[in-house]
Design a protein around this motif. Structure first.
Motif, PDB file in Angstrom:
ATOM      1  N   UNK A 289       0.849  -1.194   0.000  1.00 49.90           N
ATOM      2  CA  UNK A 289       0.000   0.000   0.000  1.00 49.90           C
ATOM      3  C   UNK A 289       0.882   1.241   0.000  1.00 49.90           C
ATOM      4  N   UNK A 290       0.495   2.216  -0.802  1.00 46.25           N
ATOM      5  CA  UNK A 290       1.181   3.507  -0.813  1.00 46.25           C
ATOM      6  C   UNK A 290       0.143   4.588  -0.523  1.00 46.25           C
ATOM      7  N   UNK A 291       0.430   5.374   0.485  1.00 43.25           N
ATOM      8  CA  UNK A 291      -0.459   6.467   0.879  1.00 43.25           C
ATOM      9  C   UNK A 291       0.138   7.781   0.376  1.00 43.25           C
ATOM     10  N   UNK A 292      -0.616   8.486  -0.434  1.00 44.85           N
ATOM     11  CA  UNK A 292      -0.179   9.796  -0.924  1.00 44.85           C
ATOM     12  C   UNK A 292      -1.060  10.851  -0.264  1.00 44.85           C
ATOM     13  N   UNK A 293      -0.424  11.671   0.549  1.00 47.24           N
ATOM     14  CA  UNK A 293      -1.149  12.648   1.350  1.00 47.24           C
ATOM     15  C   UNK A 293      -0.871  14.065   0.851  1.00 47.24           C
ATOM     16  N   UNK A 294      -1.611  15.002   1.432  1.00 47.67           N
ATOM     17  CA  UNK A 294      -1.332  16.413   1.179  1.00 47.67           C
ATOM     18  C   UNK A 294       0.000  16.805   1.814  1.00 47.67           C
ATOM     19  N   UNK A 295       0.436  18.013   1.501  1.00 50.12           N
ATOM     20  CA  UNK A 295       1.669  18.583   2.053  1.00 50.12           C
ATOM     21  C   UNK A 295       2.899  17.763   1.683  1.00 50.12           C
ATOM     22  N   UNK A 296       2.838  17.076   0.530  1.00 49.14           N
ATOM     23  CA  UNK A 296       4.007  16.374   0.027  1.00 49.14           C
ATOM     24  C   UNK A 296       4.437  15.173   0.838  1.00 49.14           C
ATOM     25  N   UNK A 297       3.493  14.478   1.459  1.00 47.49           N
ATOM     26  CA  UNK A 297       3.836  13.315   2.279  1.00 47.49           C
ATOM     27  C   UNK A 297       3.438  12.028   1.568  1.00 47.49           C
ATOM     28  N   UNK A 298       4.322  11.041   1.664  1.00 49.16           N
ATOM     29  CA  UNK A 298       4.079   9.752   1.026  1.00 49.16           C
ATOM     30  C   UNK A 298       4.573   8.640   1.951  1.00 49.16           C
ATOM     31  N   UNK A 299       3.751   7.598   2.101  1.00 54.71           N
ATOM     32  CA  UNK A 299       4.085   6.496   2.997  1.00 54.71           C
ATOM     33  C   UNK A 299       4.025   5.180   2.222  1.00 54.71           C
ATOM     34  N   UNK A 300       5.107   4.404   2.323  1.00 50.93           N
ATOM     35  CA  UNK A 300       5.192   3.099   1.670  1.00 50.93           C
ATOM     36  C   UNK A 300       5.019   2.029   2.753  1.00 50.93           C
ATOM     37  N   UNK A 301       3.931   1.289   2.675  1.00 46.49           N
ATOM     38  CA  UNK A 301       3.595   0.339   3.738  1.00 46.49           C
ATOM     39  C   UNK A 301       3.546  -1.089   3.185  1.00 46.49           C
TER      40      UNK A 301
END
Length: 370
Positions: A289-301
């Motif tokens: 899962x990859x979460x693409x958030x506001x404020x330039x944040x990205x999480x690789x889970x």
């Protein structure tokens, strides 16, 4: 001019609102005390009895206010004692409930630790559960809220400090009412909070003449700086600059809005080899899962079922809309000297896209789907 003189010789609604809030609120408070003490065997009658009592209180307040208004118009009724008695009743039942709510927070009866809520995912919590978890997280915050409720309630018990108590309590209660409404806390809790808030407003309006006179008499003794034109320009700029800044920021952030969301990695190839479906259990770089958030944040889970911070990677990104790519900034190896990783986006649709990237020494292709 006293509060009684303000209400005296007014319209029927002023008399109705005072009698309604005093009588119905006092009845609600009595039910709040009595009903929990009743034996369990008759618990099925608690709600019918409670609603019946509140209904009778409402009818009585309507009838009495009509009687009161007619008698006053005929000049045969002295309103001052009734205004005083209703105001005292209103102040005391509000103080009683607010003191109870405040003491509950101090002794951790309200917002106490909940085992099942603590073990639940925040995404599945209801409004009441989410509120309970949020306010129960910090005992210090609960004590501060309790402090305002207790101090304000004590001030309501004294006529001379009533206005100060209202000033302290009204912002707190307005916030509580909004939480109860938008987080669906419960009809009884919402009803009680609205009664208290309306009661505070009623007492506040009783002293509106004195309040208006106070503000009319108050003058800032500090000298003015500049002329009227320069002060007007400064005021306008003080409003416009934050507004324009937020508008620009919102525009810049939402250039990549189409990518925001939770993306499931349906297929991942590393150095030409397909990553197995269950490889995430041993390999934290086998992202699911990859979460693409506001404020330039990205999480690789790597966990396909829930976000786990300890095994996930956090990266910053910059989106280039013209080139259709991300510049991902990784802090994994050296936080002081982060690596910039180009991510080429292809075959983008609303709910799917493909990524090509080189993550350190690995060439990675991924298919993502919302």
């Amino acid at each position: 001019m006293s509060s009684a003189e303000v209400i005296n010789n007014t319209k029927w609604f002023s008399k109705f609102s005072l009698s309604f809030l005093a009588i119905v609120g006092a009845t609600n408070t009595a039910l709040f005390i009595i009903l929990p003490l009743l034996p369990y065997k008759i618990s099925q009658f608690i709600f019918p009895v409670g609603f019946l009592a509140l209904g009778l209180a409402i009818l009585f307040s309507i009838g009495f206010s009509i009687y009161w208004h007619r008698k006053e118009n005929k000049g045969t009724f002295n309103s001052i004692p009734y205004i005083s008695w209703f105001s005292i009743l209103l102040r005391y039942w509000m103080a009683f409930l607010l003191l109870d709510f405040g003491f509950q927070k101090i002794f951790e009866v309200n917002f106490n630790y909940s085992y099942h809520i603590n073990d639940s995912l925040s995404g599945v919590l209801t409004g009441p559960e989410l509120t309970w978890k949020y306010y129960g997280f910090s005992y210090g915050l609960a004590v501060i809220l309790a402090f305002f409720q207790i101090i304000g309630a004590v001030l309501l018990l004294f006529r001379r400090t009533t206005l100060l108590g209202i000033t302290i309590l009204l912002p707190v209660m307005l916030n509580i009412v909004l939480i109860n409404v938008f987080y669906s806390i419960g009809p009884i809790t919402l009803f009680t909070s609205i009664l208290i808030t309306l009661g505070l407003i009623n007492l506040f309006l009783q002293q509106k003449v004195d309040i208006i006179n106070f503000f009319n008499q108050y003058k800032n003794r500090l000298p003015s700086i500049g002329n009227n034109f320069s002060r007007s320009i400064a005021r306008v700029l003080c409003i416009l600059i934050p507004l324009l800044f937020v508008i620009y920021y919102n525009y810049d952030v939402h250039l990549s809005k189409k990518y925001f969301g939770k993306w499931k990695v349906t297929s991942m190839t590393r150095n030409g080899k397909l990553v197995k479906e269950n490889q995430w259990q041993q390999d934290t770089l086998a992202w699911k899962t990859i979460y693409i958030e506001e404020r330039g944040k990205m999480y690789y889970c790597p966990n396909p079922y829930m976000y786990v911070d300890s095994t996930s990677l956090f990266m910053k990104y910059h989106h280039d809309d013209k080139e259709q790519n991300f510049k991902v900034i990784s802090y994994e190896k050296n936080p002081k000297k982060p690596d910039t990783i180009p991510v080429q986006i292809s075959n983008f649709r609303n709910n799917s896209m493909q990524w090509n990237m080189i993550f350190y020494k690995d060439t990675i292709q991924m298919e993502l789907k919302k």
